[in-house]
Design an enzyme around this catalytic site. Structure first.
Site, mmCIF file in Angstrom:
data_model
loop_
_atom_site.group_PDB
_atom_site.id
_atom_site.type_symbol
_atom_site.label_atom_id
_atom_site.label_comp_id
_atom_site.label_asym_id
_atom_site.label_seq_id
_atom_site.Cartn_x
_atom_site.Cartn_y
_atom_site.Cartn_z
ATOM 1 N N ASP A 1 32.337 17.501 9.665
ATOM 2 C CA ASP A 1 32.939 16.483 8.817
ATOM 3 C C ASP A 1 31.816 15.907 7.947
ATOM 4 O OD1 ASP A 1 34.639 14.746 7.563
ATOM 5 O OD2 ASP A 1 35.754 14.253 9.369
HETATM 6 C C1 NOJ Z 1 36.082 12.917 5.946
HETATM 7 C C2 NOJ Z 1 37.382 13.185 6.651
HETATM 8 O O1 NOJ Z 1 37.271 12.806 8.006
HETATM 9 C C3 NOJ Z 1 37.839 14.626 6.590
HETATM 10 O O2 NOJ Z 1 39.143 14.684 7.098
HETATM 11 C C4 NOJ Z 1 37.759 15.148 5.198
HETATM 12 O O3 NOJ Z 1 38.231 16.473 5.146
HETATM 13 C C5 NOJ Z 1 36.317 15.067 4.745
HETATM 14 N N1 NOJ Z 1 35.866 13.683 4.764
HETATM 15 C C6 NOJ Z 1 36.126 15.649 3.341
HETATM 16 O O4 NOJ Z 1 36.624 14.800 2.389
#
Ligand code: NOJ
Length: 747
Positions: free
Chosen positions: A297
């Protein structure tokens, strides 16, 4: 489990070419494949300077990263980095022209011509925005889930995107957690069916098709078990719960062929998922046979330092790679540290090559080596069909929670519209709609104007607007008796980093409803929101209550279709609505206690909340009624077979979702009071009857015992068939020792 689709991702021809490429790649080029760059340290969000300052102060970004962000150099060097093979993937670049421009540099100007992978959070639509995933799960309709994902994929593919960070398959049992909006609710059986359908929709039979994108099952795992419903918080849970509740949607997504997986931010029993070998190697790869790649993430590898799980960025990079984290989203830990780690012998070339191989494998699976550029173009006719599908999806996702007979409205009934949200088209799009546009979204006000029924509109108040008493007085004095009150929450009050401790209607929206009702108005409340809400007051003040959710581009039209009865409400809740916020987490399939819920004093309940939830899992009304009769259940070595007769006892044709639940009455580990084990949607004309047969597969009868063995224990199971988790006909059947033994032999 079925891992054929995962095995299909490994093709000898691709593997040979990967081996060849690995032989030619420099260390920097290999590391480049694992490096994803994006717009901000929190992923696909636009982040203010203030927020960047805060991240610097928290230690989440380094001084150099902060400086690069301020001076714009991070962006300036990207083309050169692509040319040198130092970037494997982009997050947040979208548009065929922009993507193809960078792709040309990668393919034609870099030494080995390895294509880039463009990823984006296409969660519930790219341009045509569908209802938020939680809403759509309430349709209980696999064909719909698959179709909306396929449409999102086609629109994203036309924008140069090859990969979506979806589906989000986290089970969420705590309505305070803002990200409950992004998943399929609280039930792991329904969640698994939804996860598989969404993967099929995004990827199709073959993800290399021009109008499909790679999917990403996220967030692995137990992100929804964040303590207290507070985002990013730790998850402390038994391995049995992890496997029985949180894992099934991931297994289903992988069985459907999900090409990538995103480990979650949180720690699970003390180890952040980003560096969790047990999760990423043992469960994901060894047990589930995952052949794709994992992507962290946003900034999560670096955040292991702040978490206190790694000494510094180098240690975080080392642990993450060793655990099986293949691609680093944004943090730069891999870019900055892997080379030194290899040189110091702290990670091996084999470890690095394994991660690079997985990334390249998925680039092959997407067909990027043969077709690196955008191939899909959308026609006006397709876009119009997408809008129609979004309208159908919004109708199917809405849940009618109360109706004293006032709905459906007679066509041309003049209505007075109140509530600021009625005129806030952009808020209807909900969380995660990067390219949804307010000006292309139909508000409820606009839709009622189109109907020609609007006698007047007075905003009165909203989630972020205090009560305007003059407007309220005007509404009360209006000659129009039927009031449609649109209330709820703002789009950014659910989704990431949007946890709440109070999930009642925000602001003075309750006061507005109370005043209107006390004035003798007929109050039809339309709720636009991204999570279950604790709204007993709103329910009491309303003659009818329609849960529309953040319903997307066609929200207004769908509301009008449902209110005027052109569409029949058919949604059923996939997450429990509590009376009070303090009851969270509240979910129907909780384990029994020795002092179960009862009116008696010494029972498992809150003194200051009613015994039953405000609206239970599976509930929802429509404009007709159904009667259930003659439940017959038998068990044999194939499972439990239930048959029940359902009759439409009302005046209108409508869809019914027949729900089948089980309960293992005595077991060596305490079992849930009920578990969804099957469902079927049927369409019945007035007076029509249908015999519905459902089989509960042995897998659904199994659980992990105290020694983590997957078992079915023979004995009595309660079967319940009905309209929700809180109602239905019941019968007990006995599961034989033969069935249990067959199951043991086969796993
Ligand atoms: C943080 C989020 O938790 C995740 O779900 C997302 O895909 C990523 N950022 C990318 O934006």
């Amino acid at each position: 489990m079925e891992i054929k689709k995962q095995a299909d991702l490994i093709r000898p021809a691709w593997e040979e070419r990967i081996t060849e490429l690995l032989g030619k790649m420099t260390l920097d080029e290999k590391i480049g494949q694992l490096h994803q760059v994006g717009p901000s340290p929190v992923g696909g969000f636009a982040v203010s300077l203030e927020e960047h300052r805060q991240m610097l102060a928290d230690g989440r970004i380094t001084q150099e990263e902060f400086d690069a962000f301020c001076s714009g150099t991070a962006r300036d060097t990207q083309e050169q980095d692509v040319r040198e093979g130092h970037i494997g993937s982009f997050l947040g670049v979208s548009g065929a022209e922009a993507c193809d421009h960078l792709q040309h540099i990668a393919v034609e100007e870099s030494r080995l011509g390895i294509p880039l992978l463009f990823g984006l959070d296409v969660i519930h639509g790219q341009h045509t925005i569908f209802p938020i995933p939680l809403a759509e799960s309430c349709a209980w309709d696999e064909a719909l889930w698959e179709k909306s994902a396929a449409i999102a994929a086609a629109e994203a593919a036309a924008d140069g995107i090859a990969w979506t960070f979806a589906p989000m398959v986290d089970i969420a049992r705590d309505a305070r957690w803002g990200r409950i909006a992004e998943g399929a609710g609280e039930d792991s059986y329904l969640g698994a069916r939804c996860a598989a359908a969404r993967v099929r929709g995004f990827q199709g039979e073959d993800p290399s098709a021009p109008d499909r994108v790679l999917s990403c099952a996220k967030h692995f795992i137990a992100y929804g078990a964040a303590c207290g419903g507070r985002d990013y918080n730790n998850a402390d849970l038994s391995e049995q719960t992890l496997r029985e509740v949180y894992l099934p949607p991931f297994s289903a997504a992988l069985a459907a062929g999900a090409a990538t997986v995103m480990p979650s931010f949180n720690d699970v029993n003390g180890v952040p998922s980003s560096v969790n070998t047990f999760l990423l190697r043992q469960i994901l790869r060894e047990e589930l046979g995952f052949s794709g790649f994992t992507v962290s993430d946003a900034n999560a590898i670096a955040e292991c330092v702040i978490h206190g799980a790694a000494a510094d960025r180098r240690d975080a990079a080392k642990q993450a790679l060793a655990a099986g984290m293949d691609m680093d989203m944004y943090s730069g830990c891999y870019r900055d540290e892997l080379k030194a780690l290899i040189e110091a012998g702290q990670i091996t070339t084999a470890q690095l090559d394994e991660a690079v191989r997985r990334v390249l494998r998925i680039k092959f699976a997407k067909g990027l080596f043969d077709h690196p550029y955008t191939r899909h173009r959308l026609t006006a006719a397709e876009l119009a069909a997408h809008r129609a599908a979004a309208r159908d999806a919004a109708c199917a996702s809405a849940v009618l929670l109360k109706n004293d007979g006032v709905l459906p409205l007679l066509l041309k009934t003049p209505v007075l519209l109140v509530g600021k949200l009625a005129d806030c088209a952009g808020e209807m799009l909900g969380t995660w709609n990067i390219y949804g546009r307010a000006e292309e979204t139909v508000s409820i006000k606009a839709a009622l104007e189109e109907e020609g029924v609007l006698a007047g509109y007075l905003p009165c108040c909203g989630p972020d607007m205090p009560l305007d008493r003059d407007e309220l007085t005007q509404a009360i004095r209006s000659e129009t008796n039927t009031v449609i009150a649109v209330v709820g929450e703002l789009a950014d009050h659910s989704g990431e980093a949007s946890s709440l401790c109070d999930i009642d209607l925000p602001g003075e929206q309750n006061e507005m409803l109370t005043a209107l009702r006390q004035a003798g108005k007929t109050v039809i409340t339309v709720l636009c929101n991204g999570r279950p809400m604790a709204i007993p007051n709103a329910v009491e003040r309303s003659n009818a209550l329609l849960e529309l959710w953040h319903a997307g581009s066609e929200a207004g039209h769908a509301a009008a279709d449902l209110l005027f009865g052109r569409a029949m409400p058919a949604g059923r809740l996939t997450a429990t609505f509590p009376y009070r916020s303090g009851e969270c987490p509240l979910y129907y399939d909780h384990p029994n206690t020795g002092r179960p819920l009862s009116p008696g004093r010494f029972s498992s309940k809150y003194l200051d909340a009613p015994l039953e939830p405000l609206f239970p899992f599976g509930s929802g009304l429509t404009y007709t009624t159904f009667a259930y009769d003659d439940l017959q259940c038998t068990a044999d070595r194939q499972g439990i077979h239930a048959a029940v007769t359902v009759k439409n006892t009302g005046e209108r044709a409508a869809k019914e979702t027949v729900q089948l639940y089980i309960r293992d009455l005595v077991a060596s580990r305490v079992r849930p009071v009920l578990q969804l084990a099957g469902f079927r949607q049927i369409l019945l004309a007035p007076g029509q009857t249908e015999r519905v047969c459902l089989t509960v597969e042995p897998e659904r009868l199994a659980f992990y015992d105290t020694r983590m063995r997957r078992v079915i224990e023979p004995g009595d199971f309660l079967i319940q068939a009905g309209q929700s988790s809180a109602d239905g006909l019941q019968q007990t059947v006995t599961v034989s020792a033969d069935l249990a033994a067959d199951y043991l032999r086969q796993i």
